[in-house]
Write a protein that holds these residues in place. Structure first.
Motif, PDB file in Angstrom:
ATOM      1  N   GLY A 148       0.833  -1.214   0.000  1.00 40.69           N
ATOM      2  CA  GLY A 148       0.000   0.000   0.000  1.00 40.69           C
ATOM      3  C   GLY A 148       0.861   1.255   0.000  1.00 40.69           C
ATOM      4  O   GLY A 148       0.636   2.196  -0.777  1.00 40.69           O
ATOM      5  N   THR A 149       1.877   1.267   0.843  1.00 39.07           N
ATOM      6  CA  THR A 149       2.776   2.423   0.924  1.00 39.07           C
ATOM      7  C   THR A 149       3.522   2.615  -0.399  1.00 39.07           C
ATOM      8  O   THR A 149       3.690   3.741  -0.875  1.00 39.07           O
ATOM      9  N   ILE A 150       3.952   1.523  -1.011  1.00 44.53           N
ATOM     10  CA  ILE A 150       4.699   1.616  -2.280  1.00 44.53           C
ATOM     11  C   ILE A 150       3.801   2.167  -3.397  1.00 44.53           C
ATOM     12  O   ILE A 150       4.234   3.001  -4.195  1.00 44.53           O
ATOM     13  N   ILE A 151       2.544   1.764  -3.423  1.00 46.95           N
ATOM     14  CA  ILE A 151       1.614   2.296  -4.439  1.00 46.95           C
ATOM     15  C   ILE A 151       1.441   3.810  -4.245  1.00 46.95           C
ATOM     16  O   ILE A 151       1.466   4.594  -5.198  1.00 46.95           O
ATOM     17  N   ARG A 152       1.308   4.211  -2.968  1.00 46.97           N
ATOM     18  CA  ARG A 152       1.181   5.638  -2.665  1.00 46.97           C
ATOM     19  C   ARG A 152       2.436   6.403  -3.092  1.00 46.97           C
ATOM     20  O   ARG A 152       2.357   7.530  -3.594  1.00 46.97           O
ATOM     21  N   LEU A 153       3.593   5.799  -2.902  1.00 43.70           N
ATOM     22  CA  LEU A 153       4.857   6.428  -3.319  1.00 43.70           C
ATOM     23  C   LEU A 153       4.942   6.548  -4.837  1.00 43.70           C
ATOM     24  O   LEU A 153       5.399   7.562  -5.363  1.00 43.70           O
ATOM     25  N   CYS A 154       4.507   5.504  -5.560  1.00 42.77           N
ATOM     26  CA  CYS A 154       4.503   5.566  -7.028  1.00 42.77           C
ATOM     27  C   CYS A 154       3.664   6.751  -7.469  1.00 42.77           C
ATOM     28  O   CYS A 154       4.057   7.533  -8.340  1.00 42.77           O
ATOM     29  N   ASP A 155       2.503   6.888  -6.868  1.00 37.95           N
ATOM     30  CA  ASP A 155       1.603   7.978  -7.218  1.00 37.95           C
ATOM     31  C   ASP A 155       2.276   9.327  -6.952  1.00 37.95           C
ATOM     32  O   ASP A 155       2.265  10.224  -7.801  1.00 37.95           O
ATOM     33  N   TRP A 156       2.887   9.476  -5.778  1.00 42.25           N
ATOM     34  CA  TRP A 156       3.546  10.737  -5.408  1.00 42.25           C
ATOM     35  C   TRP A 156       4.646  11.106  -6.392  1.00 42.25           C
ATOM     36  O   TRP A 156       4.781  12.256  -6.809  1.00 42.25           O
ATOM     37  N   PHE A 157       5.437  10.102  -6.769  1.00 40.69           N
ATOM     38  CA  PHE A 157       6.596  10.366  -7.623  1.00 40.69           C
ATOM     39  C   PHE A 157       6.282  10.211  -9.110  1.00 40.69           C
ATOM     40  O   PHE A 157       7.185  10.220  -9.943  1.00 40.69           O
ATOM     41  N   GLY A 158       5.019  10.065  -9.448  1.00 40.87           N
ATOM     42  CA  GLY A 158       4.645   9.993 -10.853  1.00 40.87           C
ATOM     43  C   GLY A 158       5.140   8.729 -11.554  1.00 40.87           C
ATOM     44  O   GLY A 158       5.351   8.744 -12.768  1.00 40.87           O
ATOM     45  N   VAL A 159       5.340   7.658 -10.808  1.00 39.77           N
ATOM     46  CA  VAL A 159       5.698   6.375 -11.424  1.00 39.77           C
ATOM     47  C   VAL A 159       4.379   5.662 -11.731  1.00 39.77           C
ATOM     48  O   VAL A 159       3.642   5.291 -10.828  1.00 39.77           O
ATOM     49  N   LYS A 160       4.102   5.518 -12.996  1.00 36.13           N
ATOM     50  CA  LYS A 160       2.767   5.062 -13.380  1.00 36.13           C
ATOM     51  C   LYS A 160       2.667   3.555 -13.549  1.00 36.13           C
ATOM     52  O   LYS A 160       1.585   3.006 -13.676  1.00 36.13           O
ATOM     53  N   GLU A 161       3.831   2.887 -13.613  1.00 42.50           N
ATOM     54  CA  GLU A 161       3.828   1.449 -13.909  1.00 42.50           C
ATOM     55  C   GLU A 161       4.436   0.650 -12.768  1.00 42.50           C
ATOM     56  O   GLU A 161       5.586   0.874 -12.382  1.00 42.50           O
ATOM     57  N   LEU A 162       3.650  -0.272 -12.242  1.00 44.74           N
ATOM     58  CA  LEU A 162       4.123  -1.139 -11.157  1.00 44.74           C
ATOM     59  C   LEU A 162       3.896  -2.586 -11.579  1.00 44.74           C
ATOM     60  O   LEU A 162       2.761  -3.001 -11.810  1.00 44.74           O
ATOM     61  N   VAL A 163       4.990  -3.322 -11.711  1.00 44.28           N
ATOM     62  CA  VAL A 163       4.896  -4.731 -12.121  1.00 44.28           C
ATOM     63  C   VAL A 163       5.207  -5.600 -10.901  1.00 44.28           C
ATOM     64  O   VAL A 163       6.259  -5.447 -10.273  1.00 44.28           O
ATOM     65  N   CYS A 164       4.258  -6.467 -10.534  1.00 46.01           N
ATOM     66  CA  CYS A 164       4.417  -7.295  -9.336  1.00 46.01           C
ATOM     67  C   CYS A 164       4.576  -8.761  -9.722  1.00 46.01           C
ATOM     68  O   CYS A 164       3.842  -9.265 -10.577  1.00 46.01           O
ATOM     69  N   SER A 165       5.507  -9.450  -9.055  1.00 45.94           N
ATOM     70  CA  SER A 165       5.634 -10.901  -9.237  1.00 45.94           C
ATOM     71  C   SER A 165       4.349 -11.560  -8.753  1.00 45.94           C
ATOM     72  O   SER A 165       3.625 -10.992  -7.928  1.00 45.94           O
ATOM     73  N   SER A 166       4.094 -12.739  -9.247  1.00 47.00           N
ATOM     74  CA  SER A 166       2.822 -13.391  -8.871  1.00 47.00           C
ATOM     75  C   SER A 166       2.759 -13.720  -7.384  1.00 47.00           C
ATOM     76  O   SER A 166       1.675 -13.869  -6.830  1.00 47.00           O
ATOM     77  N   GLN A 167       3.911 -13.787  -6.691  1.00 47.40           N
ATOM     78  CA  GLN A 167       3.894 -14.040  -5.242  1.00 47.40           C
ATOM     79  C   GLN A 167       3.721 -12.763  -4.419  1.00 47.40           C
ATOM     80  O   GLN A 167       3.591 -12.834  -3.195  1.00 47.40           O
ATOM     81  N   THR A 168       3.746 -11.620  -5.076  1.00 45.44           N
ATOM     82  CA  THR A 168       3.529 -10.362  -4.340  1.00 45.44           C
ATOM     83  C   THR A 168       2.076 -10.313  -3.875  1.00 45.44           C
ATOM     84  O   THR A 168       1.176 -10.781  -4.571  1.00 45.44           O
ATOM     85  N   VAL A 169       1.865  -9.763  -2.676  1.00 43.34           N
ATOM     86  CA  VAL A 169       0.498  -9.677  -2.120  1.00 43.34           C
ATOM     87  C   VAL A 169      -0.426  -8.977  -3.131  1.00 43.34           C
ATOM     88  O   VAL A 169      -0.019  -8.046  -3.828  1.00 43.34           O
ATOM     89  N   ASP A 170      -1.665  -9.442  -3.206  1.00 44.81           N
ATOM     90  CA  ASP A 170      -2.631  -8.898  -4.160  1.00 44.81           C
ATOM     91  C   ASP A 170      -2.982  -7.449  -3.819  1.00 44.81           C
ATOM     92  O   ASP A 170      -3.304  -7.125  -2.679  1.00 44.81           O
ATOM     93  N   CYS A 171      -2.940  -6.580  -4.806  1.00 40.80           N
ATOM     94  CA  CYS A 171      -3.197  -5.154  -4.545  1.00 40.80           C
ATOM     95  C   CYS A 171      -4.667  -4.878  -4.223  1.00 40.80           C
ATOM     96  O   CYS A 171      -5.004  -3.795  -3.757  1.00 40.80           O
ATOM     97  N   TYR A 172      -5.541  -5.855  -4.461  1.00 42.53           N
ATOM     98  CA  TYR A 172      -6.951  -5.663  -4.085  1.00 42.53           C
ATOM     99  C   TYR A 172      -7.295  -6.321  -2.753  1.00 42.53           C
ATOM    100  O   TYR A 172      -8.449  -6.359  -2.346  1.00 42.53           O
TER     101      TYR A 172
END
Lengths: 245, 245
Positions: free
Chosen positions: A112-136
């Motif tokens: 959640g914090t990393i998504i918020r950071l992407c938004d703050w820094f204008g990073v529009k693309e986040l690619v997660c490995s399939s073992q990464t916790v589900d963003c929903y």
């Protein structure tokens, strides 16, 4: 009123398997729900104790008691409303800027914090490995504070993704040892890999990384093992963006 | 075995009031306990399911079953051992470097992360307002991963502290609007104030701040409200340390 079937559906959305099956996820609280509505996410149903605060189709809105909200909420202190949204489709990854790649980040608060950071820094693309916790996952949705709508989050085999990009785009990875990030020259266009909370970047991914970077430790003779992945991401994105701005 | 009195004492240490009264706090898990022992914190009692992993005075060590550990643990999945330590004395604040001041940070995870960041960046002095969550709260202790022993954490009236330093040391504060931190010149010696999760820096403290700094938002036309206080602290300490290194 919340019907028995609705309750059952909402409870099932705690689990990734059912979120995937139904194509739905849950968001709670006035602020988060309003951000998702503003971002034009398609609403499935809204359950609220205060009728007038949301402007949505009446057929999708259910006025409920605080007791009922408690029964369906995932939070210890439920907040005014719970909404069920359709999971939006992801778009193709845009490789023209910075792409952040997560190698098995497991903690919902960290994602959640990393998504918020992407938004703050204008990073529009986040690619997660399939073992990464589900963003929903509901905890991730809450932690993003609505910024989940402004980042394109794609789950896929990151090894395949990185191998595909590597010939044309530099692949950065953060390690305990590598080039000092403050002194490194950083590009406008590149992929940055962040690793798992306990194990860092996995061996197959490490082998693909072109540029090993590190956040130097300033404490003398100290033993801080590593930075938390979310705070490390904060520093890394801050450095990339500072240098190209 | 854990006696009834010991159980009662440990349970009471969940609460700040009793931690203060007894001058004791709880730490859990092999890694954290070993770091605290290495830092020469005075042990009151150690309860462990594995006798041989800790070298401590036998009179202070109690071999217990996993069931007993579960009964006294604050964690959902207890880890090998629980220790009760004496709260160390704080030393006088050293004003020769960077001093971080927290204006009512309430979340234990945030405070834990901030302590870990201070350790990483060699910031030895952390001054917390009396409303800031107690650093000996078990959740904070766990989140610091042992770095709590390497940072001098002082709770006091921060308004009085800042007014006292202001004539001789610059007082920085982070706000939504201020000088771009990437362009600001930052000193080796200074005080940095970080605000509360929901409200930022409070009005009386804002009035004392000399230099307002901000972390610029790179997302265009976006609405990310603010960065989480722990991630903002990561970026701020990274910038201060980068510029003086």
């Amino acid at each position: 009123m919340v019907s028995k079937n609705q309750k059952k559906l909402i409870k099932s959305l705690y689990q990734k398997k059912y979120r995937k099956q139904h194509g739905l996820f849950v968001a709670e609280g006035k602020k988060v729900i309003q951000e998702l509505l503003q971002a034009k996410l398609e609403l499935h149903a809204l359950f609220t104790t205060e009728d007038e605060i949301f402007e949505v189709n009446d057929q999708k809105k259910y006025l409920i008691s605080h007791e009922e909200l408690k029964q369906i909420s995932f939070l210890t202190t439920p907040q005014v409303a719970l909404a069920v949204f359709f999971i939006p489709e992801v778009r193709q990854i845009d490789l023209e800027g910075i792409v952040l790649v997560l190698d098995d980040v497991r903690d919902p608060g960290n994602l959640g914090t990393i998504i918020r950071l992407c938004d703050w820094f204008g990073v529009k693309e986040l690619v997660c490995s399939s073992q990464t916790v589900d963003c929903y996952n509901p905890k991730v949705v809450q932690a993003t504070m609505g910024s989940i709508t402004r980042v394109n989050i794609v789950y896929q085999d990151i090894e395949a993704f990185l191998l595909q990009q590597k010939p044309t785009i530099p692949v950065y990875g953060t390690f305990m040892e590598g080039d000092n990030i403050y002194e490194a020259s950083l590009p406008k266009k590149g992929v940055i890999v962040m690793g798992n909370e306990a194990n860092g970047i996995s061996t197959p991914i490490e082998e693909i990384v072109d540029k090993r970077i590190t956040i130097p430790q300033f404490g003398l003779g100290q033993k801080t093992e590593s930075l938390n992945v979310a705070t490390a991401t904060a520093i890394v994105l801050s450095e990339f963006k500072r240098k190209i701005s």
